[in-house]
Design an enzyme around this catalytic site. Structure first.
Site: not given
Ligand SMILES: NC(=O)c1ccc[n+]([C@@H]2O[C@H](COP(=O)([O-])OP(=O)(O)OC[C@H]3O[C@@H](n4cnc5c(N)ncnc54)[C@H](O)[C@@H]3O)[C@@H](O)[C@H]2O)c1
Length: 265
Positions: A169
């Site tokens: 990741y």
């Molecule tokens: N939550 C955290 O602490 C955190 C920290 C650093 C970075 N991020 C980044 O923030 C972003 C959102 O993360 P989150 O925590 O909200 O995750 P989450 O899992 O809650 O949301 C991710 C969304 O992406 C969708 N998704 C996944 N694969 C897909 C695909 N192939 N096609 C279409 N949709 C797809 C999922 O259905 C989901 O709705 C990501 O890029 C993640 O890397 C999150």
């Protein structure tokens, strides 16, 4: 010598207005993407949403549609044709695209020593190639806008190189950083900015799946942050609003870390 007239900025607040903008958000069915969709609707933008999870999109639609103009499509961002068709469709329905937010991500979990090439390739397909797919499909609309915005999701983990077990990741988030910086160089001439929004730790589904003792994790996060509270999804949504708006029109190729002062870049 003529007198220099000191410039002022009484009207700068108007640059935050998104009322005449169309935004497209991937991964908008859950977590940080959902927060951004709702914040953009609150700011008056029309919003298109792409997400793999059609059921969650459908469940959310009545509430979102009551707040503004929203078009959602169940699309896997690994599918070239589906992405292109959905983006053309949304641009037709909403009248173009000014803002693209690439949030969708997958979170493979294993030490790198136990990660095979298929796992990393699969993660890259969503977390990096998926972002390129939406960018290339949306680019004609962003160019036509003349004030296009691309916001790609990075992560604090790229700066830290941990937590353990998220190596694949983290590698994808490094690639997002390179992709976005190169894009910024390429599309600046069209009035488009491209920036990386890099969250620290936020309490979304993705995080809650990762740790057995959530309270201990909360304490650890607060300990390493300069700001002594857990991040809220609104912290990310506000940063996205800023990067999407005219207020950020002179900012490109940058990483905005929203991590409570965990890391400084
Ligand atoms: N939550 C955290 O602490 C955190 C920290 C650093 C970075 N991020 C980044 O923030 C972003 C959102 O993360 P989150 O925590 O909200 O995750 P989450 O899992 O809650 O949301 C991710 C969304 O992406 C969708 N998704 C996944 N694969 C897909 C695909 N192939 N096609 C279409 N949709 C797809 C999922 O259905 C989901 O709705 C990501 O890029 C993640 O890397 C999150």
């Amino acid at each position: 010598m003529t007198d220099f007239i000191e410039p002022v900025a009484y009207d700068a607040v108007q640059r935050f207005d998104l009322r005449d903008r169309v935004a497209l958000v991937t991964g908008g069915a859950h977590g940080l993407g959902l927060a951004i969709v709702t914040a953009f609707l609150g700011a008056g933008a029309k919003v298109g949403v792409l997400d793999l999870d059609g059921e969650a999109l459908e469940a959310r639609m009545p509430e979102m549609a009551a707040r503004g103009k929203v078009v959602a499509r169940a699309v896997d961002t690994r599918d070239d044709d589906a992405v292109r068709a959905a983006i053309d469709d949304i641009a037709r329905e909403l009248g173009g695209i000014d803002i693209l937010v690439n949030d969708a991500a997958t979170f493979p979990s294993a030490p790198l020593a136990e990660t095979d090439s298929k796992t990393l390739t699969a993660a890259l397909d969503v977390n990096v190639v998926g972002y390129l797919r939406t960018v290339t499909a949306a680019l004609p609309y962003l160019r036509a806008s003349g004030r296009g915005r691309i916001i790609n999701f990075g992560s604090v983990t790229f700066f830290l190189g941990h937590p353990d077990g998220l190596g694949a990741y983290i590698a994808t988030k490094g690639a997002v950083t390179g992709l976005t910086r190169a894009l910024a160089r390429e599309v600046g001439v069209d009035g488009i900015t491209a920036n990386i929004l890099a969250p620290g730790a936020f309490p979304t589904r993705a995080e809650y799946g990762l740790y057995e003792d959530q309270a201990a994790f909360d304490r650890q996060v607060i300990e390493v942050q300069s700001v002594k509270r857990r991040g809220d999804v609104s912290d990310i949504a506000s940063a996205a609003l800023f990067l999407a708006s005219d207020a950020a029109s002179f900012i490109t190729g940058q990483t905005l870390l929203v991590d409570g002062g965990w890391t400084f870049n």
